[in-house]
Design a protein around this motif. Sequence first.
Motif, short mmCIF file in Angstrom:
data_model
loop_
_atom_site.label_atom_id
_atom_site.label_comp_id
_atom_site.label_asym_id
_atom_site.label_seq_id
_atom_site.Cartn_x
_atom_site.Cartn_y
_atom_site.Cartn_z
N GLU A 1 -0.59 -2.70 9.97
CA GLU A 1 -1.59 -1.63 9.91
C GLU A 1 -1.97 -1.31 8.46
O GLU A 1 -3.14 -1.06 8.15
N LYS A 2 -0.97 -1.33 7.59
CA LYS A 2 -1.26 -1.07 6.18
C LYS A 2 -2.22 -2.10 5.61
O LYS A 2 -3.15 -1.77 4.88
N LYS A 3 -1.99 -3.36 5.94
CA LYS A 3 -2.84 -4.42 5.40
C LYS A 3 -4.25 -4.33 5.98
O LYS A 3 -5.24 -4.49 5.28
N PRO B 1 0.84 -1.22 0.00
CA PRO B 1 0.00 0.00 0.00
C PRO B 1 0.86 1.26 0.00
O PRO B 1 1.93 1.29 0.62
N MET C 1 -6.65 10.01 6.01
CA MET C 1 -7.41 8.81 5.66
C MET C 1 -8.90 9.13 5.56
O MET C 1 -9.60 8.65 4.67
N ASN D 1 -1.73 5.80 4.97
CA ASN D 1 -0.65 4.81 5.12
C ASN D 1 0.66 5.37 5.66
O ASN D 1 1.63 4.63 5.82
N GLU D 2 0.73 6.67 5.94
CA GLU D 2 2.01 7.26 6.32
C GLU D 2 2.41 6.81 7.72
O GLU D 2 1.67 7.04 8.68
N TYR E 1 -2.91 4.43 -6.89
CA TYR E 1 -3.59 4.02 -5.64
C TYR E 1 -4.92 4.76 -5.51
O TYR E 1 -5.95 4.17 -5.20
N PHE F 1 2.45 3.93 8.86
CA PHE F 1 1.75 2.73 9.32
C PHE F 1 2.74 1.56 9.33
O PHE F 1 3.61 1.46 8.47
N GLU G 1 1.95 5.25 0.46
CA GLU G 1 1.79 6.35 1.42
C GLU G 1 1.46 7.65 0.67
O GLU G 1 2.07 7.95 -0.34
N ASN H 1 -5.60 -1.66 6.94
CA ASN H 1 -6.17 -0.47 6.32
C ASN H 1 -6.73 -0.78 4.94
O ASN H 1 -7.73 -0.18 4.51
N GLU H 2 -6.11 -1.70 4.22
CA GLU H 2 -6.65 -2.11 2.92
C GLU H 2 -8.01 -2.77 3.10
O GLU H 2 -8.96 -2.48 2.36
#
Lengths: 250, 415
Positions: A150-152, A87, A95, A143-144, B367, A146, A89, A154-155
Amino acid sequence: MLSIKNLHASIEGQEILKGINLEVKPGEVHAIMGPNGSGKSTLASVLAGRDIFEVTDGEVTFQGENLLEKEPDERAKDGLFLSFQYPVEIPGVSMVNFMRAAVNEVRKHRGEPELKSSDFLKVLRDKKALVEIDSRLTNRSVNEGFSGGEKKKNEIFQMAMLEPKLSILDETDSGLDIDALRIVANGVNKLKTPENSTIVITHYQRLLDYIVPDVVHILYNGKIVKSGGKELALDLEKHGYDWIKKEMEA
Amino acid sequence: MPDWAQLKIPEIDFQDIIYYSAPKQKPQLDSMDDVDPELVETFNKLGIPLEEQKMLAGVAVDAVMDSTSVKTTFKENLAEKGIIFCSISEAVQEHPDLVKKYLGTVVPPEDNFFGALNSAVFSDGSFVYIPKGVRCPMELSTYFRINAANTGQFERTLIIADDDSYVSYLEGCTAPMRDENQLHAAIVEIIALENAEVKYSTVQNWYPGNSEGIGGIYNFVTKRGLAKGRNSKISWTQVETGSAITWKYPSCVLMGDNSVGEFYSVAVTNNHQQADTGSKMIHLGKNTKSTIVSKGISAGKSQNSYSGLVKVIKRAENARNFSQCDSLLLGDKCGAHTFPYLTINNDSAQVEHEATTSKIGEDQIFYCNQRGISTEDAIGMIVNGYAKEVINKLPMEFAVEAQKLLQISLEGSVG
């Protein structure tokens, strides 16, 4: 839902996908497994419309329409969702604002009115709870800073917000510890309905203990070389990818 | 001509410039149908009301929007408080004492090449005087915007804020300005006396030339504020998206003890535009504080530079400065440069400088696309996120327009 016929794609003149055929029906979960470099992530990128790949042959229909002639954002608005392996940033964009823009684009496309702020925030809260994402994350930039987990998560949270018809999870399990893996898988399972479909791209069998596929495909050297039920994943786990390689070379 | 800036300035024939001509009556158009459709499209994207569009485009305006009557109402409001707000030529006639006392005290005629040019030939501009203890009840922007249709070529602005007063002034307009005069050399002088605060905001969107780099305005501006009294404050905020060449360094001379200077800037360059902009903060008094936040955005084949100076003289005890210079690049044919100078002659000074350079990546755009957000909106969102800190300093109604303006200025810059 999704129909792929004889799909060929290349990058910088090098062919990666060499004739993929795949049918995904509403409500189905398909797993695509394969060794590194077999073309799994390329397939996900091509379906989402990443323009660094060139489609050289074949056709893809998504909900009865030609997918390949649409722009990436149109595909997304039609209900195709990609959970990124890595993911991206986006500093400075929160977000919350990012999701509000995305949700409202999708709603506009469906002919629905934009959500009022209060309604949007309520949906946001509900979905956060559903995927067990830390509520502070949505106030940060996309994503910054993260962590990998956490990124996953967040997806999957974004997937919950956008309610796609077809979700493609590209190596969503990579880099996750067992607890994070369970949370992510639970999220995906909770979002499952008889109408929407999921393609799970993974290297390892362990994710499939949590997200149980209807069909498992093995991708090797740009082609689907074997398809079967969920037991195929277990065979693969037992024998390793060498088994496929040997079988192909025999 | 000064040659230290990171600019390629074509030779200018100063003999070939008409230094004074009465404001040209632009040909009046009968209806919006006669206006360049490209201009109308931009107006609509910016959300400028139709009546205002007509005025800006030079279409005959009906009686409802008669600017003379609006002007009068404003003037009455301001006059009640003793605020003087008029053209500088009027001020010379009506308020000679103030003009004599302050004009040229912040930017003297011999200050620099373009400043000298302006001092020699300026014919009009604006004059503001805020009396002691008065807080100007409105953004002087509203008024200015209505009068913005004919900006002069060599404008001169003088703003005086007397003790304990406050004023917020907005210059310019988000609407694209098509001007036949290629060379602009303006001067803005601000004087803030004890406890006074002046906030000066600029949105500049002059014609940048076409995508091949033909035409466009040369914008050479000297802007300086003198924070003369104790506890005075001068704050510059600018959003610069227009002009073929921008040469501009809004600065603060912090003379009064405890005085504060601020500079917040977003400069966008696209196609063949060049901008060299920044600020000078000159610390003379004790406990003076300054802040510089500069955000450059370069796209196309443009060049965007920050040039700045922070100077602390020997007797300026406890001076503080914080500078942040960020650059954002779109594409791989543009340039971003940073030239921060620091001259510190007092050991008690605290001076900080931060700088970053980043790029809008194709992967970021993709994205956003994958979540249903178009490329255009994605760039707008990323750029506005990047420039947020500066945009937030603008008066509310202009912040919204400035956001849209940033997006429009960068349209088509990522393939």
